[in-house]
Design a protein around this motif. Structure first.
Motif, PDB file in Angstrom:
ATOM      1  N   LEU A  31      -2.630   5.225 -19.199  1.00  0.00           N
ATOM      2  CA  LEU A  31      -2.625   6.686 -19.193  1.00  0.00           C
ATOM      3  C   LEU A  31      -3.479   7.249 -20.326  1.00  0.00           C
ATOM      4  CD1 LEU A  31       1.179   7.233 -18.556  1.00  0.00           C
ATOM      5  CD2 LEU A  31      -0.687   7.165 -16.884  1.00  0.00           C
ATOM      6  N   LEU A  32      -3.929   8.470 -20.130  1.00  0.00           N
ATOM      7  CA  LEU A  32      -4.696   9.165 -21.163  1.00  0.00           C
ATOM      8  C   LEU A  32      -3.731   9.682 -22.212  1.00  0.00           C
ATOM      9  CD1 LEU A  32      -7.424  10.298 -22.148  1.00  0.00           C
ATOM     10  CD2 LEU A  32      -6.916  12.348 -20.801  1.00  0.00           C
ATOM     11  N   GLN A  33      -3.972   9.326 -23.450  1.00  0.00           N
ATOM     12  CA  GLN A  33      -3.160   9.781 -24.583  1.00  0.00           C
ATOM     13  C   GLN A  33      -4.063  10.601 -25.510  1.00  0.00           C
ATOM     14  OE1 GLN A  33       0.115   8.884 -24.666  1.00  0.00           O
ATOM     15  NE2 GLN A  33      -0.020   7.471 -22.944  1.00  0.00           N
ATOM     16  N   TRP A  34      -3.461  11.352 -26.421  1.00  0.00           N
ATOM     17  CA  TRP A  34      -4.258  12.168 -27.333  1.00  0.00           C
ATOM     18  C   TRP A  34      -3.667  12.076 -28.725  1.00  0.00           C
ATOM     19  CZ3 TRP A  34      -8.338  14.888 -25.065  1.00  0.00           C
ATOM     20  CH2 TRP A  34      -9.147  15.571 -25.970  1.00  0.00           C
ATOM     21  N   ASP A  35      -4.443  11.582 -29.634  1.00  0.00           N
ATOM     22  CA  ASP A  35      -4.035  11.475 -31.026  1.00  0.00           C
ATOM     23  C   ASP A  35      -4.674  12.633 -31.790  1.00  0.00           C
ATOM     24  OD1 ASP A  35      -2.878   9.860 -33.280  1.00  0.00           O
ATOM     25  OD2 ASP A  35      -4.991   9.929 -33.904  1.00  0.00           O
ATOM     26  N   GLU A  36      -3.876  13.354 -32.580  1.00  0.00           N
ATOM     27  CA  GLU A  36      -4.397  14.528 -33.292  1.00  0.00           C
ATOM     28  C   GLU A  36      -5.554  14.186 -34.217  1.00  0.00           C
ATOM     29  OE1 GLU A  36      -1.426  16.867 -35.237  1.00  0.00           O
ATOM     30  OE2 GLU A  36      -0.177  16.961 -33.438  1.00  0.00           O
ATOM     31  N   LYS A  37      -5.520  13.009 -34.810  1.00  0.00           N
ATOM     32  CA  LYS A  37      -6.560  12.631 -35.763  1.00  0.00           C
ATOM     33  C   LYS A  37      -7.782  12.025 -35.060  1.00  0.00           C
ATOM     34  CE  LYS A  37      -5.347  10.943 -39.780  1.00  0.00           C
ATOM     35  NZ  LYS A  37      -4.866  10.021 -40.818  1.00  0.00           N
ATOM     36  N   ASN A  38      -7.556  11.135 -34.101  1.00  0.00           N
ATOM     37  CA  ASN A  38      -8.659  10.383 -33.489  1.00  0.00           C
ATOM     38  C   ASN A  38      -9.044  10.838 -32.090  1.00  0.00           C
ATOM     39  OD1 ASN A  38      -8.820   8.662 -35.766  1.00  0.00           O
ATOM     40  ND2 ASN A  38      -7.040   7.545 -35.004  1.00  0.00           N
ATOM     41  N   GLY A  39      -8.329  11.786 -31.526  1.00  0.00           N
ATOM     42  CA  GLY A  39      -8.695  12.299 -30.222  1.00  0.00           C
ATOM     43  C   GLY A  39      -8.151  11.469 -29.067  1.00  0.00           C
ATOM     44  N   PRO A  40      -8.823  11.556 -27.920  1.00  0.00           N
ATOM     45  CA  PRO A  40      -8.305  10.913 -26.716  1.00  0.00           C
ATOM     46  C   PRO A  40      -8.486   9.396 -26.731  1.00  0.00           C
ATOM     47  CG  PRO A  40     -10.408  11.962 -26.247  1.00  0.00           C
ATOM     48  CD  PRO A  40     -10.048  12.306 -27.661  1.00  0.00           C
ATOM     49  N   TYR A  41      -7.535   8.740 -26.102  1.00  0.00           N
ATOM     50  CA  TYR A  41      -7.624   7.289 -25.896  1.00  0.00           C
ATOM     51  C   TYR A  41      -6.728   6.943 -24.707  1.00  0.00           C
ATOM     52  CZ  TYR A  41      -3.036   6.949 -28.142  1.00  0.00           C
ATOM     53  OH  TYR A  41      -1.711   7.088 -28.447  1.00  0.00           O
TER      54      TYR A  41
END
Length: 200
Positions: free
Chosen positions: A112-122
């Motif tokens: 699934l597409l996840q989103w980290d506030e510091k590093n963005g999408p992964y």
């Protein structure tokens, strides 16, 4: 009722059809025994993990939590409800259908597409244990759907030897899940004949 330890051997062999259909094994993972006793192989996280390992649906070190075991027990009751409906030729409960369909659609086909506030999408898979349980739930739900829509569903029946609550795929006239249950049913019939008042 007293729950027996999940690590003990099953007091009964697998019911006919349970080795072919894991959903039948799931429904039979709680066994009612004479004297008000029962065995629940999904009663603890460790028991649920062992049970899934036995079916090849989880590794030994899956790290099951109570939430995971509770999800398996819940799906067991919903599939049991569908089996009850099929055997009794009654409409299925909407909640049981919804639970099975939810389990069928629970496993993502891709990370699934996840989103980290510091590093963005992964992209990443969910928590490994959650993923294992979701996969197991989906596999068991799909198996139940396959069984209920197959010609084998005509042979689905509940064990005819109370208090046993297991299901089986009937072969011939056999309506019990094990020799032990069959012997108990025959003994009960013989006792009823012997004790029936004359002239009845």
């Amino acid at each position: 009722m007293r729950a027996m330890n999940e690590t003990v051997e099953s007091p009964l062999p697998p019911a006919p059809g349970a080795e072919q259909y894991p959903s039948l094994a799931l429904v039979n993972s709680s066994i009612a025994l004479p004297g008000g006793h029962f065995v629940d192989f999904l009663g603890t996280p460790a028991g649920a993990n062992d049970w899934l390992v036995g079916l090849g649906l989880a590794p030994l070190d899956a790290g099951m939590r109570e939430m995971c075991a509770a999800q398996l027990r819940s799906l067991r009751e919903q599939i049991r409800s569908l089996f009850d409906s099929r055997v009794a030729a009654l409409p299925a409960l909407p909640a049981a259908l919804a639970a099975v369909n939810d389990a069928l659609t629970r496993v993502p086909t891709a990370p699934l597409l996840q989103w980290d506030e510091k590093n963005g999408p992964y992209r990443a898979a969910p928590h490994p244990t959650t993923e294992i349980v979701d996969h197991a739930l989906a596999t068991l739900a799909a198996d139940a759907a396959d069984l209920l829509t197959s010609p084998a569903a005509e042979r689905l029946t509940a064990c005819g030897s109370p208090p046993c609550s297991r299901y089986l795929l009937r072969h011939g006239r056999r309506h019990w899940c094990s020799t032990r249950c069959g012997d108990r049913a025959r003994a009960a019939r013989a006792y009823a004949r012997r004790t029936q008042p004359a002239g009845d």
